[in-house]
Design a protein around this motif. Sequence first.
Motif, PDB file in Angstrom:
ATOM      1  N   SER A   1      25.178 -61.776 -19.394  1.00 50.51           N
ATOM      2  CA  SER A   1      23.669 -62.279 -19.388  1.00 50.51           C
ATOM      3  C   SER A   1      23.231 -63.919 -20.081  1.00 50.51           C
ATOM      4  N   VAL A   2      22.198 -64.448 -19.377  1.00 49.63           N
ATOM      5  CA  VAL A   2      21.731 -65.997 -20.682  1.00 49.63           C
ATOM      6  C   VAL A   2      20.407 -66.005 -21.104  1.00 49.63           C
ATOM      7  N   ILE A   3      20.271 -66.092 -22.006  1.00 45.26           N
ATOM      8  CA  ILE A   3      18.809 -65.832 -22.571  1.00 45.26           C
ATOM      9  C   ILE A   3      19.149 -67.082 -23.218  1.00 45.26           C
ATOM     10  N   ILE A   4      17.391 -67.796 -23.099  1.00 41.39           N
ATOM     11  CA  ILE A   4      17.563 -69.334 -23.520  1.00 41.39           C
ATOM     12  C   ILE A   4      16.215 -69.097 -24.432  1.00 41.39           C
ATOM     13  N   ALA A   5      16.525 -70.272 -25.166  1.00 42.29           N
ATOM     14  CA  ALA A   5      15.439 -70.790 -26.158  1.00 42.29           C
ATOM     15  C   ALA A   5      14.912 -71.832 -26.383  1.00 42.29           C
ATOM     16  N   GLY A   6      13.407 -72.364 -25.852  1.00 44.35           N
ATOM     17  CA  GLY A   6      13.781 -74.024 -25.659  1.00 44.35           C
ATOM     18  C   GLY A   6      12.326 -74.364 -27.057  1.00 44.35           C
ATOM     19  N   PRO A   7      12.349 -75.416 -27.375  1.00 41.15           N
ATOM     20  CA  PRO A   7      11.573 -76.133 -28.360  1.00 41.15           C
ATOM     21  C   PRO A   7      10.263 -75.512 -28.838  1.00 41.15           C
ATOM     22  N   GLN A   8       9.749 -74.567 -27.656  1.00 43.53           N
ATOM     23  CA  GLN A   8       7.968 -74.003 -28.114  1.00 43.53           C
ATOM     24  C   GLN A   8       8.527 -72.968 -28.846  1.00 43.53           C
ATOM     25  N   ALA A   9       9.716 -71.918 -28.774  1.00 44.77           N
ATOM     26  CA  ALA A   9      10.226 -70.810 -28.885  1.00 44.77           C
ATOM     27  C   ALA A   9      10.957 -70.999 -30.443  1.00 44.77           C
ATOM     28  N   THR A  10      11.244 -71.598 -31.113  1.00 42.03           N
ATOM     29  CA  THR A  10      12.095 -71.939 -32.247  1.00 42.03           C
ATOM     30  C   THR A  10      11.554 -72.119 -32.834  1.00 42.03           C
TER      31      THR A  10
ATOM     32  N   MET B   1      13.783 -60.437 -23.430  1.00 41.68           N
ATOM     33  CA  MET B   1      12.519 -60.756 -22.993  1.00 41.68           C
ATOM     34  C   MET B   1      12.032 -60.157 -24.601  1.00 41.68           C
ATOM     35  N   GLU B   2      11.655 -59.099 -24.982  1.00 37.06           N
ATOM     36  CA  GLU B   2      11.256 -58.300 -25.120  1.00 37.06           C
ATOM     37  C   GLU B   2      11.656 -58.554 -27.026  1.00 37.06           C
ATOM     38  N   MET B   3      13.024 -59.291 -27.345  1.00 36.98           N
ATOM     39  CA  MET B   3      12.763 -59.570 -28.668  1.00 36.98           C
ATOM     40  C   MET B   3      12.860 -61.300 -28.817  1.00 36.98           C
ATOM     41  N   LEU B   4      12.940 -62.219 -27.096  1.00 36.56           N
ATOM     42  CA  LEU B   4      12.676 -63.503 -27.589  1.00 36.56           C
ATOM     43  C   LEU B   4      10.897 -63.592 -27.668  1.00 36.56           C
ATOM     44  N   GLU B   5      10.202 -62.767 -27.097  1.00 36.00           N
ATOM     45  CA  GLU B   5       8.741 -63.104 -27.855  1.00 36.00           C
ATOM     46  C   GLU B   5       8.444 -62.008 -29.304  1.00 36.00           C
ATOM     47  N   GLU B   6       9.085 -61.226 -29.341  1.00 33.31           N
ATOM     48  CA  GLU B   6       9.189 -60.640 -30.698  1.00 33.31           C
ATOM     49  C   GLU B   6       8.387 -61.978 -31.454  1.00 33.31           C
ATOM     50  N   ASN B   7       9.788 -62.998 -31.561  1.00 36.90           N
ATOM     51  CA  ASN B   7      10.113 -64.208 -32.338  1.00 36.90           C
ATOM     52  C   ASN B   7       9.685 -65.258 -32.113  1.00 36.90           C
ATOM     53  N   TYR B   8       8.447 -65.237 -31.455  1.00 36.93           N
ATOM     54  CA  TYR B   8       8.322 -66.575 -30.281  1.00 36.93           C
ATOM     55  C   TYR B   8       7.686 -67.287 -30.953  1.00 36.93           C
ATOM     56  N   GLY B   9       7.558 -68.652 -31.114  1.00 37.05           N
ATOM     57  CA  GLY B   9       7.661 -69.677 -31.925  1.00 37.05           C
ATOM     58  C   GLY B   9       8.411 -69.826 -33.466  1.00 37.05           C
ATOM     59  N   ARG B  10       8.935 -69.492 -33.550  1.00 32.29           N
ATOM     60  CA  ARG B  10      10.562 -68.845 -35.205  1.00 32.29           C
ATOM     61  C   ARG B  10      11.736 -68.636 -34.717  1.00 32.29           C
ATOM     62  N   LEU B  11      12.053 -68.877 -33.247  1.00 27.86           N
ATOM     63  CA  LEU B  11      13.380 -68.421 -33.125  1.00 27.86           C
ATOM     64  C   LEU B  11      13.825 -68.774 -33.569  1.00 27.86           C
ATOM     65  N   ARG B  12      15.033 -68.366 -34.606  1.00 25.41           N
ATOM     66  CA  ARG B  12      16.364 -69.303 -35.196  1.00 25.41           C
ATOM     67  C   ARG B  12      17.763 -68.838 -34.386  1.00 25.41           C
ATOM     68  N   PHE B  13      18.770 -69.153 -35.039  1.00 25.56           N
ATOM     69  CA  PHE B  13      20.293 -68.674 -34.481  1.00 25.56           C
ATOM     70  C   PHE B  13      20.555 -67.040 -35.131  1.00 25.56           C
ATOM     71  N   GLN B  14      20.007 -67.378 -36.110  1.00 24.22           N
ATOM     72  CA  GLN B  14      20.460 -65.804 -36.425  1.00 24.22           C
ATOM     73  C   GLN B  14      19.534 -64.604 -35.067  1.00 24.22           C
ATOM     74  N   ASP B  15      18.409 -65.305 -35.647  1.00 26.66           N
ATOM     75  CA  ASP B  15      17.746 -64.252 -33.814  1.00 26.66           C
ATOM     76  C   ASP B  15      18.392 -64.254 -32.705  1.00 26.66           C
ATOM     77  N   MET B  16      18.836 -65.956 -32.320  1.00 28.39           N
ATOM     78  CA  MET B  16      19.591 -65.542 -31.424  1.00 28.39           C
ATOM     79  C   MET B  16      21.071 -64.427 -31.182  1.00 28.39           C
ATOM     80  N   LEU B  17      21.777 -64.837 -32.208  1.00 25.83           N
ATOM     81  CA  LEU B  17      23.033 -63.764 -32.543  1.00 25.83           C
ATOM     82  C   LEU B  17      22.750 -62.572 -32.636  1.00 25.83           C
ATOM     83  N   GLU B  18      21.191 -61.887 -33.139  1.00 25.90           N
ATOM     84  CA  GLU B  18      20.444 -61.024 -33.178  1.00 25.90           C
ATOM     85  C   GLU B  18      20.915 -60.096 -31.783  1.00 25.90           C
ATOM     86  N   ILE B  19      20.320 -61.086 -30.958  1.00 28.21           N
ATOM     87  CA  ILE B  19      19.948 -60.433 -29.391  1.00 28.21           C
ATOM     88  C   ILE B  19      21.268 -60.460 -28.817  1.00 28.21           C
TER      89      ILE B  19
END
Length: 360
Positions: free
Chosen positions: A103-112, A283-301
């Motif tokens: 699995s590859v999961i990417i979050a860019g500047p607008q999402a973090t 995708m569900e987890m990314l969208e739940e925290n869209y705009g405020r994703l942090r490292f710890q959120d990526m680790l949780e995913i």
Amino acid sequence: MKIACIGSYYDQGFSHGRAAKKLIGENLALIHQILSEKKSDLELYTSFVSKHFKNVFNLEPYLEEELRGIADGSGYSFWDIMMLNANFYFFADKIVAAPEECSVIIAGPQATLDRKTYFIKNRDMHYPFQTVILERRFEDGVRISEVDLAGIVTFPGSAFNHYGLGVSTTGVWSPNIPLDFGLIGNLPYSFSPHTFVRNFKTVDEVLAFLEGKYPYKISRSNLFLIDPTKAVRVETTDKGFRVCEWKNDLLVGTNHFHHPDFLPYNPDRAHYQSTYQRYDRAMEMLEENYGRLRFQDMLEIASDHMHGENCLCRHGENGGGITICSTITCLEDQKSWTAVRNPCEALIPSHIDCLKKESQ
């Protein structure tokens, strides 16, 4: 294990081989175990390895130099190292069925939250291959952090360079993708992600290269290219490739295609739930925290266990895949966090990798 690899490709290979000799031996033993368990056609396998590398070495001469360095550093034969690096052992079901499900999961500047770019690579395999982290430094100043299986440099799990270009891949496993085994033996069927981080600075540079020059013919995979301004999933088959760009700075890929031209190749959802459930959950987890994703959120995913055996952090339930390695990279910081085990268990026993800027 983190290994400093400095200088020529031979020198880097030698350092890799010497430091990881024990782990390379364990991976080589797994290759022989797989071939035996799957009752593989060893004559066919040997032929494919020989033909494959004859063509690949003509295409990418550096690879022969590096593999010879790994062989000399580890004490294993050059043939053993070629066997390790010929990923037919999980690529061709006709030879052996042991797919790598990732699995590859990417979050860019607008999402973090910090407006930086993060990407996850969870590497899921059916056998416990050993992992190394190569800190590469070349004489021309290029620096690369690369997560590989020990002794294997032809298909990194993920990599990024000091310019801020990241790469990763996932395989696409479907009975609906035809394979011409004659072509597999005579043409380089895929690409080395290392080539891209060694030679290019941006996603657009790699895409221009793929459009005009790269002669691969056989593949069934997703290639992910990421920089701080853009991320794409390059979906490949023997019919060519299609490019899917991120939407709202989010991009996910598991083991199926998304481009309309390639949808007929996809496996049936009922028979391969894992790839679809992992994609939907990420995708569900990314969208739940869209705009405020942090490292710890990526680790949780990366560590998520929703959907049991079909979850993102896999533990081999019911004969399924095992997440043998997980990497979270921040391109702007030039740092990656790699756990050579399930990410849910590895916050303490982990490796932090940083391509520090040169001192003036």
